[in-house]
Scaffold this active site. Structure first.
Site: not given
Ligand code: BES
Ligand code: ZN
Ligand code: ZN
Length: 494
Positions: A272, A346
């Site tokens: 991230k 997931r």
């Molecule tokens: N935990 C995150 C989702 C999230 C993002 C929750 C912001 C709360 C606030 C999740 O694991 C994630 O990183 N999802 C990615 C998915 C993508 C890689 C397909 C996302 O949302 O960018």
């Molecule tokens: Zn994630």
């Protein structure tokens, strides 16, 4: 803030009556009370400064009588009742009141519900507003006086029942919020398993934990790979509630609740960036909603069998972390090409869902997860996204959403979406090459892990699990979204 909220009457309780906006004279229904308090109400209503906006609380010449503004009569909804409760709590707190009789509840319009449901909504607002993250206050914090306790009563039996229920639901929600707010240097998968064991002991639930080693043996490639780079190894927590008495309607039912419990999400090697990592301690909020719901189910003794699954892991970087390009095999034998290690939720959910279908004979499954940033973009913090393959379950959840104010919005899951998740080098990938509709991609991916004939609903709560700025009801931080919704939905199944 009060240390403790209780439902119970007290001889020293302050009476709280309510008036609608624009009331300047004592309404007929309050004439008796006005007389008992020697005209104190009439004088208070005559003051120009009191406008009776929703939640305004004002003194009268008599210390044992307070007047609460109810706002516009036709603007009242169950939602505004929670808000009213929250504002009332602040007013009582400011005046250091230790006991209050909520007489205004008997005056609310009938369309809003009976005295039990209206009292419940007010008490939920009171209980949710009375929560702060103060458990990490250190020596540099000036302590405000915390009042010992507030006793709340209502003039009727159904009113008292409603208050009790509302406070219980708020307490379970606040429990979920407390663990959600616990930082990742303390709350890791090991801590989660301990907490689940502690809850099980306190509430007579059965807790079993599938350890890291056991998860490897059982081919739970999602949980194992996502969590293996952390010092604190992943596991699958199971909490089982078997009611002493099962409702007729719920005979033979086993509802499985699954909650994403990522104690910290760095994104892994798909790291991230910028400030995207901050706040990822809240990536366990799906699991916390389920944990809070189990707390409430046991406290309220719901007459339905429920099993909770919390796949828990910390998504970290290390030499043994999983990588984009890895191909892993899940509990049901489906192979997954990892295209993005940040789509980890997931993967852990997939194993839990497959395990539920294989080993728990569920009659319905509901999973909750802070799954995607995409759902925050699509729906903001107004509601959670919902996918569901069963019309009855959809109706139940939408009715529960309406009643609790924890709103849901249904999103599509079509065969095209499922096809989009088919990978080149394995059965499916965890994230498509394009970000198009990525909350739907999450749901489509997960559908490969649930048997088609099992009613299954999934909620993406990424936008509603926390608030970034304070509201009347909710301080900045976790909301506990899902606890009240799940209880309401489960009660509709009984
Ligand atoms: N935990 C995150 C989702 C999230 C993002 C929750 C912001 C709360 C606030 C999740 O694991 C994630 O990183 N999802 C990615 C998915 C993508 C890689 C397909 C996302 O949302 O960018
Ligand atoms: Zn994630
Ligand atoms: Zn995540």
């Amino acid at each position: 803030m009060y240390k403790k909220l209780q439902a119970g009457s007290s001889t020293s309780a302050v009476t709280i009556v309510g008036v609608y906006k624009g009331t300047t004279r004592v309404p007929a229904s309050l004439k008796d009370i006005d007389q008992t308090h020697k005209g104190a109400l009439a004088t208070a209503l005559g003051r120009k400064s009191f406008r009776a906006e929703a939640g305004d609380l004002t003194e009268t010449a008599d210390d044992s009588l307070l007047v609460l503004g109810l706002g516009e009569e036709d603007a009242m909804t169950p939602r505004s009742l929670r808000l009213l409760g929250a504002r009332l709590l602040r007013g009582l707190d400011r005046r250091k009141i230790a006991a209050a009789s909520l007489d205004f509840i008997t005056m609310l319009p009938e369309e809003l519900g009976n005295e039990e449901t209206t009292s419940q909504a007010v008490a939920e607002g009171i209980g949710l507003a009375n929560w702060r993250i103060d458990f990490f206050d250190g020596s540099a914090r000036e302590r405000n006086d915390v009042l010992a306790s507030l006793r709340l009563s209502a003039p009727s039996k159904p009113g008292m029942r409603g208050l009790q229920r509302g406070l219980t639901l708020a307490e379970s929600t606040n429990y979920a919020r407390r663990i959600a707010a616990t930082p990742p240097n303390i709350c890791n998968p090991t801590f989660m398993a301990q907490e689940a064991r502690r809850l099980a002991k306190a509430q007579s639930l059965k807790c079993t934990v599938i350890s890291f080693a056991e998860a490897k043996k059982r081919g739970m490639g999602g949980i194992v790979n996502v969590g293996q780079a952390s010092t604190h190894k992943p596991c699958l927590i199971q909490l089982e509630y078997t009611p002493a008495r099962t409702a007729k309607k719920a005979k033979g039912e086993t509802i499985v609740l699954v909650g994403k419990t990522i104690t910290y999400d760095t994104g892994g090697y798909s790291l991230k960036i910028s400030n995207g990592m901050k706040g990822m301690k809240y990536d366990k909020c799906g699991g916390m909603a389920v944990l809070g719901a189990m707390h409430a189910i046991a406290t309220l003794k719901l007459p339905i069998r429920v099993i909770a699954l919390l796949p828990t892991a910390e998504n970290m970087l290390a030499g043994d972390a999983y990588r984009p390009d890895d191909i892993i095999t899940m509990h049901n034998g489906v192979s997954v090409e990892v295209t993005n290690t940040d789509a980890e939720g997931r993967l852990v959910l997939a194993d839990a869902l497959a395990y539920a279908c294989k080993s728990l004979k569920p009659t319905a499954i509901i999973d909750l997860a802070t799954l995607t940033g995409g759902v925050v973009v699509a729906l903001g913090s107004w509601c959670a996204g919902m996918w569901c393959n069963d019309d009855r379950l959809i109706d139940t959840l939408l009715d529960a959403a309406e009643a609790t104010g924890e709103r849901l919005w249904e999103l599509p899951l079509w065969p095209d979406h499922r096809d989009f998740m088919r990978a080149r080098h394995a059965d499916v990938w965890n994230s498509g090459p394009k970000r198009d509709g990525h909350p739907i991609q999450g749901a489509a991916f997960l559908s490969y892990f649930v048997d088609k004939d099992i009613p299954w609903a999934r909620l993406d709560i990424a936008g509603v699990a926390r608030v970034e700025s304070e509201t009347d009801i909710c301080t900045t931080g976790p909301t506990g979204f899902g606890v009240r919704l799940l209880i309401d939905a489960l009660e509709r199944m009984c």
